[in-house]
Design a protein around this motif. Structure first.
Motif, PDB file in Angstrom:
ATOM      1  N   LEU A  71       2.734  10.405  -8.536  1.00  0.00           N
ATOM      2  CA  LEU A  71       2.034  10.655  -9.795  1.00  0.00           C
ATOM      3  C   LEU A  71       1.129  11.880  -9.669  1.00  0.00           C
ATOM      4  O   LEU A  71       1.056  12.721 -10.569  1.00  0.00           O
ATOM      5  CB  LEU A  71       1.206   9.416 -10.172  1.00  0.00           C
ATOM      6  N   ASN A  72       0.442  11.949  -8.474  1.00  0.00           N
ATOM      7  CA  ASN A  72      -0.379  13.149  -8.207  1.00  0.00           C
ATOM      8  C   ASN A  72       0.451  14.417  -8.338  1.00  0.00           C
ATOM      9  O   ASN A  72       0.054  15.396  -8.973  1.00  0.00           O
ATOM     10  CB  ASN A  72      -0.936  13.122  -6.781  1.00  0.00           C
TER      11      ASN A  72
ATOM     12  N   LEU B  10      -4.545   4.474   4.992  1.00  0.00           N
ATOM     13  CA  LEU B  10      -3.787   4.336   3.751  1.00  0.00           C
ATOM     14  C   LEU B  10      -4.710   4.048   2.574  1.00  0.00           C
ATOM     15  O   LEU B  10      -4.554   4.596   1.494  1.00  0.00           O
ATOM     16  CB  LEU B  10      -2.759   3.186   3.889  1.00  0.00           C
TER      17      LEU B  10
ATOM     18  N   LEU C 228      -4.963   6.155  -0.420  1.00  0.00           N
ATOM     19  CA  LEU C 228      -4.630   5.541  -1.696  1.00  0.00           C
ATOM     20  C   LEU C 228      -5.775   5.689  -2.695  1.00  0.00           C
ATOM     21  O   LEU C 228      -5.580   6.083  -3.856  1.00  0.00           O
ATOM     22  CB  LEU C 228      -4.315   4.046  -1.481  1.00  0.00           C
TER      23      LEU C 228
ATOM     24  N   PHE D  50       1.233  15.193 -11.835  1.00  0.00           N
ATOM     25  CA  PHE D  50       0.069  15.775 -12.518  1.00  0.00           C
ATOM     26  C   PHE D  50      -0.219  17.210 -12.059  1.00  0.00           C
ATOM     27  O   PHE D  50      -0.532  18.085 -12.867  1.00  0.00           O
ATOM     28  CB  PHE D  50      -1.172  14.899 -12.289  1.00  0.00           C
ATOM     29  N   ILE D  51      -0.108  17.369 -10.713  1.00  0.00           N
ATOM     30  CA  ILE D  51      -0.384  18.716 -10.169  1.00  0.00           C
ATOM     31  C   ILE D  51       0.623  19.727 -10.735  1.00  0.00           C
ATOM     32  O   ILE D  51       0.267  20.823 -11.160  1.00  0.00           O
ATOM     33  CB  ILE D  51      -0.368  18.700  -8.624  1.00  0.00           C
TER      34      ILE D  51
ATOM     35  N   LEU E 137       2.414   1.679  -3.318  1.00  0.00           N
ATOM     36  CA  LEU E 137       1.371   2.138  -4.244  1.00  0.00           C
ATOM     37  C   LEU E 137       0.996   3.580  -3.960  1.00  0.00           C
ATOM     38  O   LEU E 137       0.869   4.417  -4.859  1.00  0.00           O
ATOM     39  CB  LEU E 137       0.142   1.223  -4.106  1.00  0.00           C
ATOM     40  N   LEU E 138       0.837   3.841  -2.624  1.00  0.00           N
ATOM     41  CA  LEU E 138       0.452   5.198  -2.215  1.00  0.00           C
ATOM     42  C   LEU E 138       1.514   6.205  -2.629  1.00  0.00           C
ATOM     43  O   LEU E 138       1.208   7.260  -3.196  1.00  0.00           O
ATOM     44  CB  LEU E 138       0.240   5.235  -0.692  1.00  0.00           C
TER      45      LEU E 138
ATOM     46  N   SER F 110       1.443   6.619  -6.204  1.00  0.00           N
ATOM     47  CA  SER F 110       0.257   7.376  -6.588  1.00  0.00           C
ATOM     48  C   SER F 110       0.415   8.854  -6.241  1.00  0.00           C
ATOM     49  O   SER F 110       0.076   9.737  -7.032  1.00  0.00           O
ATOM     50  CB  SER F 110      -0.962   6.786  -5.876  1.00  0.00           C
ATOM     51  N   LEU F 111       0.960   9.094  -5.014  1.00  0.00           N
ATOM     52  CA  LEU F 111       1.150  10.488  -4.586  1.00  0.00           C
ATOM     53  C   LEU F 111       2.150  11.194  -5.502  1.00  0.00           C
ATOM     54  O   LEU F 111       1.982  12.358  -5.860  1.00  0.00           O
ATOM     55  CB  LEU F 111       1.621  10.538  -3.128  1.00  0.00           C
TER      56      LEU F 111
ATOM     57  N   SER G  77      -5.954   9.125  -3.749  1.00  0.00           N
ATOM     58  CA  SER G  77      -4.852   9.433  -4.645  1.00  0.00           C
ATOM     59  C   SER G  77      -5.081   8.811  -6.018  1.00  0.00           C
ATOM     60  O   SER G  77      -4.868   9.457  -7.052  1.00  0.00           O
ATOM     61  CB  SER G  77      -3.548   8.921  -4.023  1.00  0.00           C
TER      62      SER G  77
ATOM     63  N   PHE H  77      -6.781  13.094 -13.187  1.00  0.00           N
ATOM     64  CA  PHE H  77      -5.728  13.743 -13.976  1.00  0.00           C
ATOM     65  C   PHE H  77      -5.521  13.043 -15.311  1.00  0.00           C
ATOM     66  O   PHE H  77      -5.350  13.671 -16.352  1.00  0.00           O
ATOM     67  CB  PHE H  77      -4.401  13.770 -13.195  1.00  0.00           C
TER      68      PHE H  77
ATOM     69  N   HIS I 188       2.296  19.428 -13.453  1.00  0.00           N
ATOM     70  CA  HIS I 188       1.972  19.596 -14.873  1.00  0.00           C
ATOM     71  C   HIS I 188       0.830  20.589 -15.063  1.00  0.00           C
ATOM     72  O   HIS I 188       0.891  21.507 -15.873  1.00  0.00           O
ATOM     73  CB  HIS I 188       1.582  18.218 -15.444  1.00  0.00           C
ATOM     74  N   GLN I 189      -0.193  20.347 -14.196  1.00  0.00           N
ATOM     75  CA  GLN I 189      -1.414  21.134 -14.366  1.00  0.00           C
ATOM     76  C   GLN I 189      -1.229  22.595 -13.976  1.00  0.00           C
ATOM     77  O   GLN I 189      -1.596  23.494 -14.708  1.00  0.00           O
ATOM     78  CB  GLN I 189      -2.536  20.518 -13.525  1.00  0.00           C
ATOM     79  N   PHE I 190      -0.640  22.783 -12.796  1.00  0.00           N
ATOM     80  CA  PHE I 190      -0.644  24.155 -12.251  1.00  0.00           C
ATOM     81  C   PHE I 190       0.661  24.893 -12.464  1.00  0.00           C
ATOM     82  O   PHE I 190       0.697  26.111 -12.459  1.00  0.00           O
ATOM     83  CB  PHE I 190      -1.015  24.117 -10.769  1.00  0.00           C
TER      84      PHE I 190
ATOM     85  N   LEU J 121       0.841  -1.208   0.000  1.00  0.00           N
ATOM     86  CA  LEU J 121       0.000   0.000   0.000  1.00  0.00           C
ATOM     87  C   LEU J 121       0.871   1.251   0.000  1.00  0.00           C
ATOM     88  O   LEU J 121       0.603   2.222  -0.709  1.00  0.00           O
ATOM     89  CB  LEU J 121      -0.917   0.013   1.223  1.00  0.00           C
ATOM     90  N   HIS J 122       1.922   1.185   0.877  1.00  0.00           N
ATOM     91  CA  HIS J 122       2.830   2.333   0.964  1.00  0.00           C
ATOM     92  C   HIS J 122       3.472   2.630  -0.384  1.00  0.00           C
ATOM     93  O   HIS J 122       3.537   3.765  -0.819  1.00  0.00           O
ATOM     94  CB  HIS J 122       3.922   2.079   2.025  1.00  0.00           C
TER      95      HIS J 122
ATOM     96  N   ASP K  92      -4.902  27.558 -27.407  1.00  0.00           N
ATOM     97  CA  ASP K  92      -5.179  28.554 -26.384  1.00  0.00           C
ATOM     98  C   ASP K  92      -6.544  29.197 -26.601  1.00  0.00           C
ATOM     99  O   ASP K  92      -6.697  30.418 -26.484  1.00  0.00           O
ATOM    100  CB  ASP K  92      -4.087  29.614 -26.378  1.00  0.00           C
TER     101      ASP K  92
ATOM    102  N   ASN L  52      -5.503  10.563  -9.456  1.00  0.00           N
ATOM    103  CA  ASN L  52      -4.736  10.206 -10.652  1.00  0.00           C
ATOM    104  C   ASN L  52      -5.655   9.942 -11.834  1.00  0.00           C
ATOM    105  O   ASN L  52      -5.375  10.364 -12.962  1.00  0.00           O
ATOM    106  CB  ASN L  52      -3.884   8.949 -10.392  1.00  0.00           C
TER     107      ASN L  52
ATOM    108  N   LEU M 103       2.555  29.565 -25.639  1.00  0.00           N
ATOM    109  CA  LEU M 103       1.106  29.703 -25.489  1.00  0.00           C
ATOM    110  C   LEU M 103       0.429  29.527 -26.830  1.00  0.00           C
ATOM    111  O   LEU M 103       1.042  29.709 -27.872  1.00  0.00           O
ATOM    112  CB  LEU M 103       0.756  31.100 -24.958  1.00  0.00           C
TER     113      LEU M 103
END
Lengths: 485, 485
Positions: free
Chosen positions: A28-29, B18, B22, A32-33, A21-22, A25-26, B25, B32, A35-37, A18-19, B51, B29, A49
């Protein structure tokens, strides 16, 4: 215990899994974050642009912003329109409409059937927005000279010839091409080119046309009237009275085919004269095309081809090198050629037209549908009238569409049949219809011209007024201008 | 056990946490991923690409693709250039350069100092790409008519007046504005407007100018020579011989100020005549501005203001309503106004100029730096010569820059001083320098004009050839055209 251990171990193992994976996943989050912001990829730098656009982006946005303004289908916003209090250009409304978004129909508005504005094609270009747009860089064609020392675009010359070949309305291979600021500019350029040299001993050329003729042939010739040529009336006087005609005298005969105002195909009347054959309307949406035109001097314009009247662009096809050369000298001397902006834009427009020929978005098929429908609807109303009549136009075979076509003329040539209506223009005006009196074509006051090529709003209003006018006949008197809206 | 339970409970609790984390998360994902690859928000539909651009995107990309082609700094690609085998337009090279990317210097190439192409401003517009770009929709200004029934842009009229006020080079508040297809088009429009009416009994107006004058005043007047006006030579014949002058006779005097070819400020010579004062060069990059011009009839052009010669756009400021009205009639009759594409583009160009006035990107400061530097460098070389000389130009106070300025003329007016060089044009041509002979200005063969406003390449080549020419003087003979590259 074994179970417990196993469970515990399994639980610990699961926890580890789980850890992992978590964490993945985090992570990856986070990616993505970011990338996004933060715009890690693609970077949000100004250069990146707008889907990779840089300097053209701002202008493209301005154009789209303006085009997105809603004018209720009865108007448009233009980039160079007058700016309001918000600093932005506002809606410019079609005739008989007003208000900020052109949604207000003006009461008691006279139908405008006077001018030759080819706005029936505006919907076609709105539909083909992406393909027909063009961007001008600030440094585009600063020079007087374009490619290879010309004043005209070599590419545009090529595309014009391609179009004539593809449409089959003119023979181009043995012709020189002369550009003008509208075919208007070429009227006098060609008169000049066909006249005797200024220092020659020969008398001035006589410039003539057949009634009813396009008024500008006379007005422009009279304005520029010099030693080399003069306006000398209508062909009838010369064709019917051979005895008074000096056979050595030079004639320059204007022929419009299809004719403006009556939309019939014409040929020169005077044998042996130099003819300037104006083919402004010789395109498959406005007439049938029996065969490619092949006169010595022919005139064309974007105005009635694509609807781009405001562009002021026309061209002449000229067989004789010396005549072409004199016409080009005239253009160079009077304006140093035509606008290079216009040449680039017309090039783009022609490419769109060519790419869609004979397809479902064919501009001629679109235009023909609009114009034949307008003619059919107008005829249906006028056929109920004893008071006014229209020119008779039979269906004809068209080589472009490869079939018999209904008429689709640019103008209705109206004759007032009642004795008391001796000024047809005034008769229609009293019924709330503005037209172009036949006196400008030397056709007399019995005739008047109605334009069918303007906006759909203009045509709808025209048909409404004509219908009222015809319906009022049963009362045996001229109807008053309508006050019902 | 308690601990075990606690641990187990805590572990289970941690496991639950978790799991929640998870799941959250993974869900995030998933969102995203959906966002990224399925284009959930914003959607990756064609309407949202670029744009937020839709229909203008394709044209903007085409323009940027073309502009991004490398031409080695010695040429440019234009959207309407001739397309090569790859279907794309290629580099168009400056004089004396060739090759696919214009990197090859042509051996034994004559310096081109002949024409008036204002390409010295091209680098300014390349630098201001984003602000000066403009997008044309396919339906832009199809109509003959622009805002409020005009043939001209009301907004452009307003910006032209703003520019004159801001620069201080012309009084506009009491003037009518007439647009032409270049100021060239307005030459004859104003002659026509100032002449007696065609049907009047009065004799034709006499059109005159002072030597050395811009050749087109004569050539165009002669071409259009009608009943109302005729070219009648130079002012000297009339100014110096008052006895032969009929005081009731109408004169139309052309005055260019600064003058073309010699760049000096001029005023009308003939008292009581109608003057057409051509201020094509009356901008702060090409002359000092002593005061706002305020003649009755003034001519301007984008050609020398912003470098947009290919646009074919000029304007007249006219005090008298009737004269303006006749000039407008002439423009309407000869071309139905000027290209609406050009009007939109010039509007954009003027907005950029206005936004940068007196700032670090002032077009006049940029242009003055280029032109004063060229003049200084040319003078430094020619001052070593006994064989050729230039017009003398003192530093002068300029109201726009609010300081004394060095000269920055558009043309060098070259005089050949040696007796044997009786055709100065031929003398320079033998040295590999193409110029414009003084005979076209009726200034005789002793003089010839060199253009300083062309590309930097043109000027560099010119300076190189002039340097060779002056250096060869010590041998007391004309240098042969250089073969060293």
């Amino acid at each position: 215990m074994a179970i417990g251990w196993h469970r515990s171990q399994s639980l610990a193992s699961a926890g580890l899994g789980l850890h992992v994976l978590l964490c993945s996943s985090l992570l990856l989050n986070a990616v993505f974050i970011a990338h996004q912001f933060l715009g890690a990829s693609p970077p949000a730098t100004p250069e990146r642009l707008g889907d990779g656009l840089s300097w053209a982006l701002q202008a493209a946005k301005e154009a789209e912003d303006v085009a997105a303004v809603d004018c209720s289908g009865h108007g448009s916003v233009f980039l160079d329109g007058v700016t309001g209090e918000d600093g932005r250009p506002g809606c410019e409304c079609n005739s008989c409409f007003s208000g900020p978004d052109c949604s207000v129909r003006i009461p008691n508005c006279a139908a405008d059937g006077q001018g030759g504005d080819p706005l029936f094609l505006e919907p076609y270009w709105k539909r083909h927005a992406a393909a027909s747009a063009v961007v001008f860089s600030g440094w585009h064609r600063l020079s007087y000279i374009t490619t290879d020392g010309h004043l005209k675009s070599v590419e545009l010359d090529r595309q014009i010839r391609r179009l004539h070949r593809a449409v089959g309305n003119a023979v181009v291979d043995d012709k020189y091409l002369v550009f003008g600021t509208g075919s208007t500019h070429l009227i006098n350029a060609l008169v000049y080119a066909l006249s005797p040299e200024g220092n020659a001993a020969s008398p001035p050329a006589s410039v003539v046309a057949t009634v009813p003729y396009f008024a500008m042939y006379k007005s422009q010739t009279v304005m520029f009237d010099g030693r080399e040529y003069r306006w000398d009336g209508t062909t009838a006087a010369w064709a019917n009275n051979n005895s008074s005609r000096n056979p050595t005298r030079g004639f320059i005969e204007f022929v419009t085919s299809p004719n403006n105002p009556d939309s019939t195909l014409h040929e020169p009347i005077l044998a042996g004269s130099s003819a300037i054959v104006d083919h402004a309307y010789y395109w498959p949406h406005l007439t049938h095309i029996p065969a490619p035109a092949d006169e010595d001097v022919m005139l064309f314009t974007t105005s009635k081809l694509s609807g781009h009247a405001g562009s002021r662009f026309g061209w002449a096809l000229v067989r004789d090198e010396k005549v072409a050369s004199r016409a080009i000298s005239y253009i160079e001397e009077s304006t140093v050629g035509t606008s290079r902006e216009t040449q680039l834009r017309v090039l783009k427009i022609l490419k769109v037209i060519l790419a869609n020929l004979h397809g479902k978005e064919d501009i001629f098929a679109f235009g023909y549908d609009v114009m034949s429908s307008r003619w059919r609807r107008l005829n249906a109303v006028v056929s109920r009238s004893t008071r006014i009549s229209l020119q008779k136009m039979p269906p004809q075979y068209c080589t472009y569409f490869n079939r018999i076509k209904e008429p689709s003329p640019a103008y209705a040539w109206v004759k007032c049949e009642w004795v008391e209506d001796d000024d047809c223009y005034e008769t229609l005006l009293a019924a709330g219809i503005n037209s172009l009196t036949g006196t400008v074509n030397e056709a007399g006051t019995r005739y008047t011209r109605l334009s069918l090529i303007k906006t759909q709003d203009d045509f709808d209003m025209l048909l409404e007024r004509i219908t009222e006018f015809v319906d009022a006949e049963k009362h045996g008197r001229a109807p008053a201008a309508s006050s019902s809206m």
